[in-house]
Design a protein around this motif. Structure first.
Motif, PDB file in Angstrom:
ATOM      1  N   ILE A 266      74.993  93.486  -2.931  1.00 35.22           N
ATOM      2  CA  ILE A 266      76.211  94.243  -3.225  1.00 35.22           C
ATOM      3  C   ILE A 266      75.900  95.323  -4.255  1.00 35.22           C
ATOM      4  CG2 ILE A 266      78.567  94.103  -4.085  1.00 35.22           C
ATOM      5  CD1 ILE A 266      78.638  91.218  -3.214  1.00 35.22           C
ATOM      6  N   ARG A 267      76.357  96.510  -3.976  1.00 35.78           N
ATOM      7  CA  ARG A 267      76.181  97.613  -4.906  1.00 35.78           C
ATOM      8  C   ARG A 267      77.437  97.790  -5.752  1.00 35.78           C
ATOM      9  NH1 ARG A 267      73.383 102.392  -1.218  1.00 35.78           N
ATOM     10  NH2 ARG A 267      71.463 101.248  -0.679  1.00 35.78           N
ATOM     11  N   PRO A 268      77.261  98.204  -7.011  1.00 35.85           N
ATOM     12  CA  PRO A 268      78.453  98.458  -7.842  1.00 35.85           C
ATOM     13  C   PRO A 268      79.249  99.624  -7.265  1.00 35.85           C
ATOM     14  CG  PRO A 268      76.431  99.164  -8.949  1.00 35.85           C
ATOM     15  CD  PRO A 268      76.012  98.432  -7.711  1.00 35.85           C
ATOM     16  N   PRO A 269      80.556  99.674  -7.594  1.00 36.37           N
ATOM     17  CA  PRO A 269      81.274  98.806  -8.531  1.00 36.37           C
ATOM     18  C   PRO A 269      81.594  97.440  -7.923  1.00 36.37           C
ATOM     19  CG  PRO A 269      82.785 100.384  -7.578  1.00 36.37           C
ATOM     20  CD  PRO A 269      81.433 100.749  -7.057  1.00 36.37           C
ATOM     21  N   TYR A 270      81.488  96.409  -8.740  1.00 39.05           N
ATOM     22  CA  TYR A 270      81.763  95.066  -8.270  1.00 39.05           C
ATOM     23  C   TYR A 270      83.255  94.750  -8.292  1.00 39.05           C
ATOM     24  CZ  TYR A 270      76.778  94.787  -9.256  1.00 39.05           C
ATOM     25  OH  TYR A 270      75.431  95.023  -9.294  1.00 39.05           O
ATOM     26  N   THR A 271      84.008  95.505  -9.094  1.00 34.37           N
ATOM     27  CA  THR A 271      85.447  95.291  -9.202  1.00 34.37           C
ATOM     28  C   THR A 271      86.191  96.575  -8.857  1.00 34.37           C
ATOM     29  OG1 THR A 271      85.189  93.588 -10.904  1.00 34.37           O
ATOM     30  CG2 THR A 271      87.329  94.663 -10.752  1.00 34.37           C
ATOM     31  N   ARG A 272      87.198  96.444  -8.014  1.00 36.46           N
ATOM     32  CA  ARG A 272      88.054  97.574  -7.667  1.00 36.46           C
ATOM     33  C   ARG A 272      89.483  97.219  -8.039  1.00 36.46           C
ATOM     34  NH1 ARG A 272      88.405  98.904  -2.066  1.00 36.46           N
ATOM     35  NH2 ARG A 272      89.183 100.921  -2.792  1.00 36.46           N
ATOM     36  N   SER A 273      90.230  98.215  -8.527  1.00 41.42           N
ATOM     37  CA  SER A 273      91.610  97.975  -8.948  1.00 41.42           C
ATOM     38  C   SER A 273      92.509  99.101  -8.457  1.00 41.42           C
ATOM     39  CB  SER A 273      91.699  97.864 -10.473  1.00 41.42           C
ATOM     40  OG  SER A 273      91.353  99.093 -11.085  1.00 41.42           O
ATOM     41  N   ALA A 274      93.783  98.790  -8.382  1.00 41.02           N
ATOM     42  CA  ALA A 274      94.796  99.782  -8.012  1.00 41.02           C
ATOM     43  C   ALA A 274      96.025  99.558  -8.876  1.00 41.02           C
ATOM     44  CB  ALA A 274      95.155  99.660  -6.530  1.00 41.02           C
ATOM     45  N   THR A 275      96.621 100.665  -9.347  1.00 43.12           N
ATOM     46  CA  THR A 275      97.777 100.603 -10.244  1.00 43.12           C
ATOM     47  C   THR A 275      98.926 101.391  -9.645  1.00 43.12           C
ATOM     48  OG1 THR A 275      96.349 100.394 -12.181  1.00 43.12           O
ATOM     49  CG2 THR A 275      98.610 101.095 -12.568  1.00 43.12           C
ATOM     50  N   LEU A 276     100.128 100.869  -9.811  1.00 45.03           N
ATOM     51  CA  LEU A 276     101.319 101.533  -9.291  1.00 45.03           C
ATOM     52  C   LEU A 276     102.382 101.596 -10.370  1.00 45.03           C
ATOM     53  CD1 LEU A 276     102.904 102.658  -6.788  1.00 45.03           C
ATOM     54  CD2 LEU A 276     103.714 100.308  -6.432  1.00 45.03           C
ATOM     55  N   THR A 277     102.935 102.779 -10.569  1.00 41.63           N
ATOM     56  CA  THR A 277     104.127 102.926 -11.406  1.00 41.63           C
ATOM     57  C   THR A 277     105.338 102.607 -10.549  1.00 41.63           C
ATOM     58  OG1 THR A 277     103.076 104.662 -12.737  1.00 41.63           O
ATOM     59  CG2 THR A 277     105.473 104.505 -12.824  1.00 41.63           C
ATOM     60  N   LEU A 278     106.098 101.624 -10.953  1.00 38.19           N
ATOM     61  CA  LEU A 278     107.202 101.140 -10.116  1.00 38.19           C
ATOM     62  C   LEU A 278     108.218 102.253  -9.887  1.00 38.19           C
ATOM     63  CD1 LEU A 278     107.690  97.565 -11.582  1.00 38.19           C
ATOM     64  CD2 LEU A 278     106.182  98.340  -9.773  1.00 38.19           C
ATOM     65  N   PRO A 279     108.425 102.680  -8.646  1.00 37.21           N
ATOM     66  CA  PRO A 279     109.299 103.828  -8.389  1.00 37.21           C
ATOM     67  C   PRO A 279     110.771 103.549  -8.655  1.00 37.21           C
ATOM     68  CG  PRO A 279     108.576 102.821  -6.330  1.00 37.21           C
ATOM     69  CD  PRO A 279     107.791 102.155  -7.422  1.00 37.21           C
ATOM     70  N   GLY A 280     111.195 102.290  -8.608  1.00 36.69           N
ATOM     71  CA  GLY A 280     112.592 101.988  -8.840  1.00 36.69           C
ATOM     72  C   GLY A 280     112.910 101.687 -10.281  1.00 36.69           C
ATOM     73  N   GLY A 281     111.967 101.961 -11.196  1.00 34.37           N
ATOM     74  CA  GLY A 281     112.169 101.631 -12.597  1.00 34.37           C
ATOM     75  C   GLY A 281     111.575 100.288 -12.950  1.00 34.37           C
ATOM     76  N   PRO A 282     111.539  99.932 -14.231  1.00 35.43           N
ATOM     77  CA  PRO A 282     110.912  98.691 -14.663  1.00 35.43           C
ATOM     78  C   PRO A 282     111.660  97.470 -14.152  1.00 35.43           C
ATOM     79  CG  PRO A 282     112.139  99.645 -16.471  1.00 35.43           C
ATOM     80  CD  PRO A 282     112.157 100.664 -15.364  1.00 35.43           C
ATOM     81  N   THR A 283     110.932  96.358 -14.018  1.00 34.29           N
ATOM     82  CA  THR A 283     111.552  95.145 -13.513  1.00 34.29           C
ATOM     83  C   THR A 283     110.805  93.927 -14.018  1.00 34.29           C
ATOM     84  OG1 THR A 283     112.282  93.997 -11.508  1.00 34.29           O
ATOM     85  CG2 THR A 283     110.127  95.036 -11.429  1.00 34.29           C
ATOM     86  N   ALA A 284     111.485  92.785 -13.999  1.00 37.53           N
ATOM     87  CA  ALA A 284     110.861  91.491 -14.254  1.00 37.53           C
ATOM     88  C   ALA A 284     111.131  90.551 -13.089  1.00 37.53           C
ATOM     89  CB  ALA A 284     111.398  90.887 -15.553  1.00 37.53           C
TER      90      ALA A 284
END
Length: 439
Positions: free
Chosen positions: A305-323
């Motif tokens: 396996i070649r790096p990167p070993y970790t992949r991530s994705a981030t999303l800003t919640l379009p409907g506003g913050p939530t719990a």
């Protein structure tokens, strides 16, 4: 005046409370998935077992010396920690729970009413030991940093009998000359290398640097405050505790899998479990999240396996913050499908909730945000009531009593993402089924 109380080899000590057979033997507690050593008894340290050592490297050494390895038992450790902190709170005006096994104490004014601090500290140690069976060390100093220094030396030198008080200038100088600069609270690996390159080897030499040097090389005002604290000038008081009363700025949950996972549905079971747990923590501190991040990791030791070993994705919640767990899971699924690649093998996953803020009716909305099509148009009040009922049921009947279907594995089978815990002891204080029986 401040004190710092630290449980000796805390995880091991918790295990020994209910298993006297472990006394006097080399004992280690392993990390999640039984991977690495995270706590060692004094006997294990004498064998040369290092903190963080892979278990497979020390397994035979422990067996040869009739030692024991135990899986992490965090419900037990958390409950024992609460008992220790409750005893400390009975002795001092205020307590800052710094971690599961450490607490800062406010000792101001105790000399007037309770006599010498050394005698009071020894009384405190005896009370904690009698009520919880957890051995402790205490460091006392005019600043929190010096209390940390004193505690570290009290643990290092048995002749101090678990207590060091830096209440005089001569004691402070001797302690700082005995402590390497790299071991000072707040000095990380990079700063330690910088200090060594600058010829600063002891905490005493670090306390002697100028303000200009500290600000330039140690992170500005933070570094200068550290130097002032080493000189005996307090720059910080007790803070809200890490026991749940201090709101986190971000919440994460991640685990290594007990086996390698290939299929997206197996990964979704893990991600939804972690996201549900993070959402529960989020609601417990009364906040909502603006950002959700999902990451997947492959085996970094696999030469194919070649790096990167970790992949991530981030999303800003379009409907506003939530719990709301349901809403967070809907977005989490979208992120997972963005990251997942068929044919790859994954060994770890995790989630992070960021941009935390308390709910507010005056919240700023995004005029250009796309409509939230991931959930039905349920009112905020109804969503909040649903989550309140979910949390209430789980508090009453135990965590996981009510949960989302995506977090449940096939009947009679452990989840494929569940980590290894082959050596876990019973949860002696938190499960009726595991109560210790004395006959």
């Amino acid at each position: 005046m401040f004190g710092l109380v630290d449980g000796n080899n805390f995880y091991v000590s918790c295990e020994r409370v209910f298993q006297p057979r472990l006394d006097g033997r080399p004992v280690v507690v392993l990390s999640n998935n039984d991977g690495n050593v995270v706590s060692r008894s004094a006997e294990a340290k004498q064998l040369g077992i290092a903190m963080g050592a892979p278990f497979f490297e020390v397994r035979e050494l422990l067996r040869h010396h009739q030692g024991h390895a135990l899986s992490s038992n965090y419900p037990l450790y958390g409950d024992m920690s609460r008992r220790v902190m409750a005893r400390l709170a009975d002795h001092v005006p205020a307590v800052e729970v710094y971690s599961i096994d450490e607490a800062f104490l406010d000792l101001a004014g105790l000399t007037t009413w309770c006599g010498p601090l050394d005698a009071r500290a020894q009384e405190l140690r005896r009370d904690v030991l009698a009520c919880t069976s957890i051995p402790t060390c205490v460091g006392i100093g005019p600043t929190k940093t010096l209390a940390k220094v004193a505690n570290r030396l009290a643990k290092k030198y048995p002749e101090l009998q678990g207590l060091l008080s830096l209440t005089t200038e001569s004691r402070r100088e001797r302690a700082l000359r005995a402590l390497p600069a790299a071991d000072v609270w707040g000095i990380g690996r990079q700063y330690a290398q910088l200090l060594q390159g600058s010829g600063i080897r002891t905490a005493w030499e670090l306390a002697g640097v100028s303000e200009a040097w500290a600000r330039k090389h140690l992170g500005g005002v933070v570094g200068w405050r550290l130097v002032q604290e080493l000189r005996g000038q307090p720059c910080q008081g007790l803070l809200p505790s890490e026991d749940g009363t201090l709101g986190r700025k971000s919440i994460s949950c991640s685990r290594s899998f007990g086996q390698r996972l290939h299929h997206v549905e197996e990964l979704w079971g893990a991600v939804s479990t972690y996201l549900s747990r993070a959402a529960e923590k989020l609601r417990a501190q009364g906040d909502q999240a603006h950002l959700v991040t999902v990451f997947l990791s492959q085996d970094r030791y696999d030469t194919r396996i070649r790096p990167p070993y970790t992949r991530s994705a981030t999303l800003t919640l379009p409907g506003g913050p939530t719990a709301d767990t349901l809403r967070l899971l809907a977005y989490g699924r979208r992120l997972l499908e963005k990251l997942y690649e068929p044919g790859r093998v994954y060994v770890k996953a995790g989630v992070v909730l960021d941009g935390l803020e308390p709910p507010s009716s005056g919240q700023q909305l995004d005029l250009f945000a796309p409509p939230d099509l991931l959930t039905e148009p349920v009112s905020v009040e109804r969503s909040a009531r649903l989550m309140q009922q979910l949390d209430a049921l789980n508090r009453r009947f135990g965590r996981g009593a009510v949960r989302l279907a995506s977090t449940v594995s096939l009947a009679g089978q452990p989840p494929p993402w569940q980590g290894k815990s082959n050596y876990r002891s019973p949860a002696f204080t938190t499960r009726l089924e595991d109560l210790l029986l004395v006959t």
